[in-house]
Write a protein that holds these residues in place. Structure first.
Motif, PDB file in Angstrom:
ATOM      1  N   PRO A 124       0.873  -1.352  -0.074  1.00 50.91           N
ATOM      2  CA  PRO A 124       0.098  -0.113  -0.002  1.00 50.91           C
ATOM      3  C   PRO A 124       0.916   1.327   0.029  1.00 50.91           C
ATOM      4  N   PRO A 125       0.335   2.407  -0.471  1.00 55.77           N
ATOM      5  CA  PRO A 125       0.935   3.536  -0.620  1.00 55.77           C
ATOM      6  C   PRO A 125       1.703   4.088   0.692  1.00 55.77           C
ATOM      7  N   ASP A 126       1.108   3.921   1.918  1.00 58.11           N
ATOM      8  CA  ASP A 126       1.509   4.237   3.230  1.00 58.11           C
ATOM      9  C   ASP A 126       2.439   3.347   3.890  1.00 58.11           C
ATOM     10  N   ALA A 127       3.093   2.239   2.967  1.00 58.44           N
ATOM     11  CA  ALA A 127       4.104   1.317   3.472  1.00 58.44           C
ATOM     12  C   ALA A 127       5.202   1.270   2.247  1.00 58.44           C
ATOM     13  N   TYR A 128       5.177   1.821   1.202  1.00 56.66           N
ATOM     14  CA  TYR A 128       6.244   1.810   0.302  1.00 56.66           C
ATOM     15  C   TYR A 128       6.464   3.128  -0.516  1.00 56.66           C
ATOM     16  N   TRP A 129       7.994   3.536  -0.272  1.00 56.36           N
ATOM     17  CA  TRP A 129       8.171   4.815  -0.861  1.00 56.36           C
ATOM     18  C   TRP A 129       9.331   4.580  -1.701  1.00 56.36           C
ATOM     19  N   ARG A 130       9.403   5.041  -2.928  1.00 61.05           N
ATOM     20  CA  ARG A 130      10.656   5.175  -3.817  1.00 61.05           C
ATOM     21  C   ARG A 130      10.947   6.562  -4.036  1.00 61.05           C
ATOM     22  N   LEU A 131      12.102   6.985  -3.616  1.00 59.82           N
ATOM     23  CA  LEU A 131      12.644   8.420  -3.944  1.00 59.82           C
ATOM     24  C   LEU A 131      13.700   8.092  -5.101  1.00 59.82           C
ATOM     25  N   GLN A 132      13.564   8.678  -6.180  1.00 65.63           N
ATOM     26  CA  GLN A 132      14.415   8.671  -7.206  1.00 65.63           C
ATOM     27  C   GLN A 132      14.084   9.977  -8.151  1.00 65.63           C
ATOM     28  N   ILE A 133      15.422  10.420  -8.814  1.00 57.82           N
ATOM     29  CA  ILE A 133      15.310  11.603  -9.408  1.00 57.82           C
ATOM     30  C   ILE A 133      15.939  11.475 -10.736  1.00 57.82           C
ATOM     31  N   ASP A 134      15.336  12.157 -12.012  1.00 57.98           N
ATOM     32  CA  ASP A 134      15.887  12.012 -13.215  1.00 57.98           C
ATOM     33  C   ASP A 134      17.183  12.886 -13.202  1.00 57.98           C
ATOM     34  N   LEU A 135      18.335  12.417 -13.814  1.00 58.96           N
ATOM     35  CA  LEU A 135      19.653  13.237 -13.810  1.00 58.96           C
ATOM     36  C   LEU A 135      19.490  14.375 -14.975  1.00 58.96           C
ATOM     37  N   THR A 136      19.522  15.364 -14.593  1.00 57.51           N
ATOM     38  CA  THR A 136      19.155  16.658 -15.560  1.00 57.51           C
ATOM     39  C   THR A 136      20.549  17.303 -15.880  1.00 57.51           C
ATOM     40  N   ARG A 137      21.303  17.209 -14.537  1.00 56.24           N
ATOM     41  CA  ARG A 137      22.476  17.961 -14.447  1.00 56.24           C
ATOM     42  C   ARG A 137      23.875  17.076 -14.371  1.00 56.24           C
TER      43      ARG A 137
END
Length: 337
Positions: free
Chosen positions: A284-297
């Motif tokens: 469920p969304p309150d049990a899993y988080w994925r923090l990722q970012i596109d490399l633009t620089r």
């Protein structure tokens, strides 16, 4: 830890595992997963420094299990290593400083010609080994303040291999120095020579990124296996996603030499995204988080340790933290309960 059991691995060996311990397991198991990505690991280190600052608690006290691949595995070990007072030897903020110092010690060319980089590994292994020994000291996997799980690939058995502090605490034959485990999980093909892992038998290991660059699903499976529980809070941290498109006219004539290093990036990104998709559907969304970012620089390269690229990577990390502000608040609240 509960009673010990045995499970047979893919190569026929019996491996020690625990049965679920007695007690109340109604509280969620708190899990951290950190992708591989070489120098790009400074991005998840910055996110973890922010989490530690917001909660006022070291990562080893916030998570029950930390899984990592390659640089993610090295970060996991640094955060789990004890100091003389049995507290954490490293804060996430100190790990960021490690990137600035150690990257120039690790990425030291093994040869002096362009042809050497094609025919042999790019970097001299004694430099990364010396750095890992210096930073992780004489600690063993079984010394970890929280459970750790590192991924690698066993070339002899031709199967994934998991370096697991839970197994090490149950059976000393699975224990090893932290620096050796770090070397095994980060032996990226074409960049470093394979690592020799000597426990109860010698193994030849390469970077876990070839099979599990995003180890979040491996961590999920470990929780289910050891704790017999699907009740978890899982934070998965990426090291920046490649955004440069590769056009057909660029690759249509590529052969083995041209694909040797780009294919590793393709496999890393593709496998990481697949794991994210699977866990997003399973938890469920309150049990899993994925923090990722596109490399633009910053460069997508895993070994660009130039001052300019390090600054760009830190800017990407700051951008990820800023864009994830509310999500980080929710994550910190869930972890600190």
């Amino acid at each position: 830890m509960g009673a010990q059991g045995l499970e047979t691995s893919g190569n026929g060996e019996e491996t020690a595992y625990s049965q679920p311990p007695a007690g109340d397991w109604s509280d969620p198991v708190r899990v951290l997963s950190i992708d591989g990505g070489g120098i790009r690991g400074v991005i998840p280190a910055m996110v973890l420094a922010e989490v530690e600052a917001r909660t006022g608690t070291a990562a080893s006290g916030l998570f029950d299990l930390v899984a990592g691949t390659s640089i993610g595995g090295i970060i996991a070990l640094c955060l789990a290593a004890p100091d003389a007072a049995e507290g954490p030897a490293w804060s996430a903020q100190q790990v960021i400083g490690m990137f600035e110092r150690a990257s120039h010690e690790i990425f030291v060319s093994a040869g002096h010609t362009a042809l050497h980089g094609v025919l042999h590994h790019r970097y001299a292994s004694e430099h990364i080994e010396g750095t890992l020994v210096r930073y992780l000291g004489g600690h063993m996997i079984s010394d970890s303040l929280c459970d750790v799980l590192l991924t690698a690939y066993d070339l002899g058995a031709r199967e994934p291999y998991f370096i697991n502090s839970m197994a090490a605490k149950l059976d000393h034959e699975h224990d090893m120095p932290m620096w050796m485990a770090a070397r095994a999980t980060s032996a990226a093909p074409t960049y470093f020579e394979p690592a020799r892992l000597a426990t109860h038998r010698e193994r030849v290991m390469v970077d876990g990124a070839v099979c599990a660059n995003n180890p979040a699903m491996c961590a999920f499976a470990e929780v289910v296996k050891y704790r017999r529980s699907f009740n978890m809070r899982l934070l998965s941290l990426g090291t920046g996603a490649s955004t440069r498109a590769i056009a057909h006219h660029e690759v249509r004539d590529w052969g083995l030499a041209q694909w040797a290093r780009p294919i590793l990036h393709v496999l890393m990104d593709g496998a990481s995204d697949v794991v994210h998709r699977q866990l997003r559907e399973m938890l469920p969304p309150d049990a899993y988080w994925r923090l990722q970012i596109d490399l633009t620089r910053a460069s997508e390269s895993i070994d660009d340790a130039t001052p300019r690229n390090l600054a760009d990577l830190m800017a990407e990390g700051e951008r990820l933290i800023k864009s994830s502000d509310r999500e980080l608040d929710a994550i910190c609240e869930a972890l600190a309960r």
